[in-house]
Design a protein around this motif. Sequence first.
Motif, PDB file in Angstrom:
ATOM      1  N   LEU A   1       8.260  -8.733  -4.793  1.00 51.94           N
ATOM      2  CA  LEU A   1       7.682 -10.146  -4.217  1.00 51.94           C
ATOM      3  C   LEU A   1       7.777 -10.258  -2.532  1.00 51.94           C
ATOM      4  O   LEU A   1       7.360 -10.671  -1.881  1.00 51.94           O
ATOM      5  CB  LEU A   1       8.125 -11.402  -5.013  1.00 51.94           C
ATOM      6  N   SER A   2       9.121  -9.803  -2.357  1.00 55.29           N
ATOM      7  CA  SER A   2       9.698  -9.638  -0.887  1.00 55.29           C
ATOM      8  C   SER A   2       8.679  -9.050  -0.334  1.00 55.29           C
ATOM      9  O   SER A   2       8.509  -9.413   0.848  1.00 55.29           O
ATOM     10  CB  SER A   2      11.123  -9.388  -0.790  1.00 55.29           C
ATOM     11  N   THR A   3       8.550  -7.744  -0.542  1.00 57.90           N
ATOM     12  CA  THR A   3       7.499  -6.935  -0.071  1.00 57.90           C
ATOM     13  C   THR A   3       6.311  -7.539   0.462  1.00 57.90           C
ATOM     14  O   THR A   3       5.601  -7.241   1.304  1.00 57.90           O
ATOM     15  CB  THR A   3       7.519  -5.656  -0.381  1.00 57.90           C
ATOM     16  N   LEU A   4       5.692  -8.064  -0.778  1.00 59.12           N
ATOM     17  CA  LEU A   4       4.343  -8.509  -0.908  1.00 59.12           C
ATOM     18  C   LEU A   4       4.528  -9.961   0.228  1.00 59.12           C
ATOM     19  O   LEU A   4       3.166  -9.816   0.949  1.00 59.12           O
ATOM     20  CB  LEU A   4       3.979  -9.122  -2.105  1.00 59.12           C
ATOM     21  N   GLY A   5       5.510 -10.639   0.190  1.00 59.19           N
ATOM     22  CA  GLY A   5       5.526 -11.558   1.138  1.00 59.19           C
ATOM     23  C   GLY A   5       5.517 -11.291   2.638  1.00 59.19           C
ATOM     24  O   GLY A   5       5.003 -11.858   3.458  1.00 59.19           O
ATOM     25  N   VAL A   6       6.237 -10.126   3.154  1.00 62.43           N
ATOM     26  CA  VAL A   6       5.989  -9.435   4.178  1.00 62.43           C
ATOM     27  C   VAL A   6       4.549  -9.237   4.678  1.00 62.43           C
ATOM     28  O   VAL A   6       4.345  -9.243   5.781  1.00 62.43           O
ATOM     29  CB  VAL A   6       7.080  -8.513   4.366  1.00 62.43           C
ATOM     30  N   ARG A   7       3.855  -8.764   3.769  1.00 57.98           N
ATOM     31  CA  ARG A   7       2.601  -8.174   4.085  1.00 57.98           C
ATOM     32  C   ARG A   7       1.488  -9.096   4.142  1.00 57.98           C
ATOM     33  O   ARG A   7       0.537  -8.949   4.572  1.00 57.98           O
ATOM     34  CB  ARG A   7       2.410  -6.956   3.068  1.00 57.98           C
TER      35      ARG A   7
ATOM     36  N   SER B   1       9.252   0.151 -11.144  1.00 60.21           N
ATOM     37  CA  SER B   1       9.882   0.702 -10.087  1.00 60.21           C
ATOM     38  C   SER B   1       8.999   1.646  -9.316  1.00 60.21           C
ATOM     39  O   SER B   1       8.968   1.745  -8.025  1.00 60.21           O
ATOM     40  CB  SER B   1      11.015   1.412 -10.428  1.00 60.21           C
ATOM     41  N   ALA B   2       8.283   2.670 -10.059  1.00 61.26           N
ATOM     42  CA  ALA B   2       7.375   3.525  -9.697  1.00 61.26           C
ATOM     43  C   ALA B   2       6.090   2.873  -8.695  1.00 61.26           C
ATOM     44  O   ALA B   2       5.594   3.467  -7.745  1.00 61.26           O
ATOM     45  CB  ALA B   2       6.768   4.558 -10.714  1.00 61.26           C
ATOM     46  N   LEU B   3       5.657   1.624  -9.376  1.00 61.91           N
ATOM     47  CA  LEU B   3       4.656   1.137  -8.706  1.00 61.91           C
ATOM     48  C   LEU B   3       5.083   0.542  -7.301  1.00 61.91           C
ATOM     49  O   LEU B   3       4.291   0.473  -6.510  1.00 61.91           O
ATOM     50  CB  LEU B   3       4.123   0.010  -9.505  1.00 61.91           C
ATOM     51  N   GLU B   4       6.293  -0.193  -7.258  1.00 55.84           N
ATOM     52  CA  GLU B   4       7.087  -0.609  -6.044  1.00 55.84           C
ATOM     53  C   GLU B   4       7.150   0.697  -5.115  1.00 55.84           C
ATOM     54  O   GLU B   4       6.676   0.243  -3.888  1.00 55.84           O
ATOM     55  CB  GLU B   4       8.275  -1.203  -6.541  1.00 55.84           C
ATOM     56  N   ASP B   5       7.635   1.817  -5.504  1.00 54.38           N
ATOM     57  CA  ASP B   5       7.688   2.915  -4.550  1.00 54.38           C
ATOM     58  C   ASP B   5       6.106   3.124  -3.768  1.00 54.38           C
ATOM     59  O   ASP B   5       6.059   3.199  -2.666  1.00 54.38           O
ATOM     60  CB  ASP B   5       8.222   4.052  -5.041  1.00 54.38           C
TER      61      ASP B   5
ATOM     62  N   PHE C   1       2.990   3.425   0.378  1.00 55.07           N
ATOM     63  CA  PHE C   1       1.337   3.971   0.720  1.00 55.07           C
ATOM     64  C   PHE C   1       0.502   2.729   0.712  1.00 55.07           C
ATOM     65  O   PHE C   1      -0.627   2.815   1.079  1.00 55.07           O
ATOM     66  CB  PHE C   1       0.914   4.815  -0.253  1.00 55.07           C
ATOM     67  N   GLY C   2       1.080   1.584   0.415  1.00 57.90           N
ATOM     68  CA  GLY C   2       0.273   0.457   0.376  1.00 57.90           C
ATOM     69  C   GLY C   2      -0.748   0.301  -0.846  1.00 57.90           C
ATOM     70  O   GLY C   2      -0.383   0.767  -1.890  1.00 57.90           O
ATOM     71  N   GLY C   3      -2.002  -0.490  -0.500  1.00 58.00           N
ATOM     72  CA  GLY C   3      -3.153  -0.449  -1.859  1.00 58.00           C
ATOM     73  C   GLY C   3      -2.334  -1.732  -2.619  1.00 58.00           C
ATOM     74  O   GLY C   3      -1.708  -2.640  -2.241  1.00 58.00           O
ATOM     75  N   THR C   4      -2.833  -1.923  -3.947  1.00 58.70           N
ATOM     76  CA  THR C   4      -2.757  -2.910  -4.757  1.00 58.70           C
ATOM     77  C   THR C   4      -1.662  -2.445  -5.812  1.00 58.70           C
ATOM     78  O   THR C   4      -1.199  -3.345  -6.635  1.00 58.70           O
ATOM     79  CB  THR C   4      -3.862  -3.107  -5.536  1.00 58.70           C
ATOM     80  N   ALA C   5      -0.581  -1.520  -5.539  1.00 59.24           N
ATOM     81  CA  ALA C   5       0.325  -1.140  -6.602  1.00 59.24           C
ATOM     82  C   ALA C   5       1.474  -2.505  -6.757  1.00 59.24           C
ATOM     83  O   ALA C   5       1.968  -2.739  -7.902  1.00 59.24           O
ATOM     84  CB  ALA C   5       0.862   0.155  -6.089  1.00 59.24           C
ATOM     85  N   LEU C   6       1.816  -2.938  -5.551  1.00 61.39           N
ATOM     86  CA  LEU C   6       2.825  -4.200  -5.539  1.00 61.39           C
ATOM     87  C   LEU C   6       2.204  -5.343  -6.490  1.00 61.39           C
ATOM     88  O   LEU C   6       3.030  -5.914  -7.009  1.00 61.39           O
ATOM     89  CB  LEU C   6       2.999  -4.541  -4.223  1.00 61.39           C
TER      90      LEU C   6
END
Length: 662
Positions: free
Chosen positions: A410-416, A361-365, A370-375
């Motif tokens: 995955l939803s946020t990754l898909g948008v980006r 959850s913290a990585l998702e935040d 802030f972007g980067g590879t956390a997602l």
Amino acid sequence: MTRQLSEGVKSNLGKLGLCGAAMLDPTGMAAGLGIAFSGKDIAEALLALGIAGLGNSPDKSKPHSSVERLKYHLGHEARFDLDADPATSDAVEAFFNEAVLDIAFPQRDFSRFRDALDHTQGLNAGIADAMLRRLPGWDGLETGAQALSHKILSAAVGFAIEEQKAHPQLFQSCFERLLANDRAHAESQRLLHEKADQQSAHIAEMLALLRAQNDPLLQSAISDAQFLSLLESFAAQDLPREQWYEALKSGIAGDKALIAELSRKTNEPPEVDRLRQQAAEALKGGQSDTAEALLDRLSQIDAETERDAALRRAQTRAQMGQINLNRARYEDAARHYLEAFEAAKPHQPDVAMGYGYSAASALEDQGRIFGGTALDQAALFLTETLLPLIPRDTSSSAWASTQNLLGIVLSTLGVRRDGQSGIDALNRAQAAYRLALEVYTRKDFPIDWAMTQNNLGIVLRNLGARLDGQDGIDALTEAEAAYRQALEVRTRKDFPIQWAMTQNNLGIVLQNLGVLRDGQDGIDALTEAEAAYRQALKVRTRKDFPIQWAMTQNNLGIVLRNLGARRDGQDGIDALTEAEAAYRQALEVYTRKDFPIDWAMTQSNLGPLCGSLFDKTGDRQPLSRGIEAVEGALEVYRSIQSEYYINKAETLLSGLRARAAN
């Protein structure tokens, strides 16, 4: 073309005194020498200068450590203070080794180095001082160790200056670069101070706003110091200001819960309870770093069994994770939670699952904000590590909540992501939500069911925007159905905030369907979208939720603009006029100073709207307003160097100007 430094070049770096400039500006030195310096190259070169290139002694019986080699080659001369107390010598040795690596170099003529001790000038000391202050760990050295380090490096610079006399032009270039970099360093310090002043101003503005509104959040804080420490952390992390209020609420609540947990007595040794209590008091006083340090000490206290030691370490790491999470330091929070997960996993897998969820959850935040590879890290951890650990039959709720979190990631990754990669991520997110709904039924988990339906609606809406033709329309239609199901539980009476959010989401998907559908079907969908936004605004008022109010006003403006373009006569003009009013209301919150990107996008929306008003009325005044709005947006897009939006705004501006010229 990047190439590694040869041993000969490394040796010359020490002799010519280039490593000082290389350390201060490796990129600039690369331009001068045609060499790409890696961090290791610079470290080796700096060490060559820092210890005068003292390589491994050919006599294997001679000492090998940096300081001991200096003693051997220079002798125990009082003026060099090499017979300092052991602690000082050890500190200097550790400093050089830690800062620049302990690499051996070819043997040199050390007699000239010793001679340089008698000719060290202020210039040498100034260069040494500039170099040392940029080394990690310098400020932490004791005074005696700093003095000894300075003498070593100062003398080394003197030796290098003696050696460079045969190459004056190259050294002059190096020295000029060194001075230029000192100026650059001073400028970077000025910018840092300027940023700190700006952060202080933002904190003061937030406090003034809360006090002016007599916001209950102020009274909910544990202490003024704790409240201020949260704000300072948000500013330091560059957390977007529109997220400060919600972050404050969760941070205050999180600190309170953690303080209560730390204040509880345990059956462990008195030292454990003492450290826990001290950590709680530190948090109350806004000293989060002190609280973390105390918890770190707590995790290292011996326990009776290996299992007890591991579980205590897991608990304290999780508490350190909570401290960082409360202060929007999401990467640090994730690291601590992952350490807690690994410590607890062999002994208490069910507890470890909770720590793992918090880490993801913290990585998702971190990734979302802030972007980067956390997602990507979160998706990999959830898929390959955490979900296989959770048995669906005995821990169904935990399994479903983890599937839901995977869907969010995955939803946020898909948008980006662009192209098929984005579509694949969105489809994986959809699958994760549908798996969660196999457990989260409306009957057994109505609140979780509604939340997941809303999330499913979001991913289907994004899929609908990506897919062509009927596939896109089908996805949007499914998204509409998911939102409407969520609203059966998320009523305005019972869940007003979630109800308003889902109404806004429903408005977006109906708006998209309205644009895709022709004729009356399209107008009907757009009209329903308008109604959904107006429903959301009944809860999302400017007073209570200014950011969400502005966002929904902007959305309302978009749908009214589309309706205005579809409707004939005065009905169309009225819709366009209402759209402009909605945009301008949004701009009362989306100011250029506080929300430059949102301000620019809303200004961009005004452009085509004003063009449509001109088309329907023949009045040229809207064109002037549209041109002015898009010109302002373009200034912001250029300032952030966003090529996509620059091109879009320039095309829009060109069209408006052409119409105004006719």
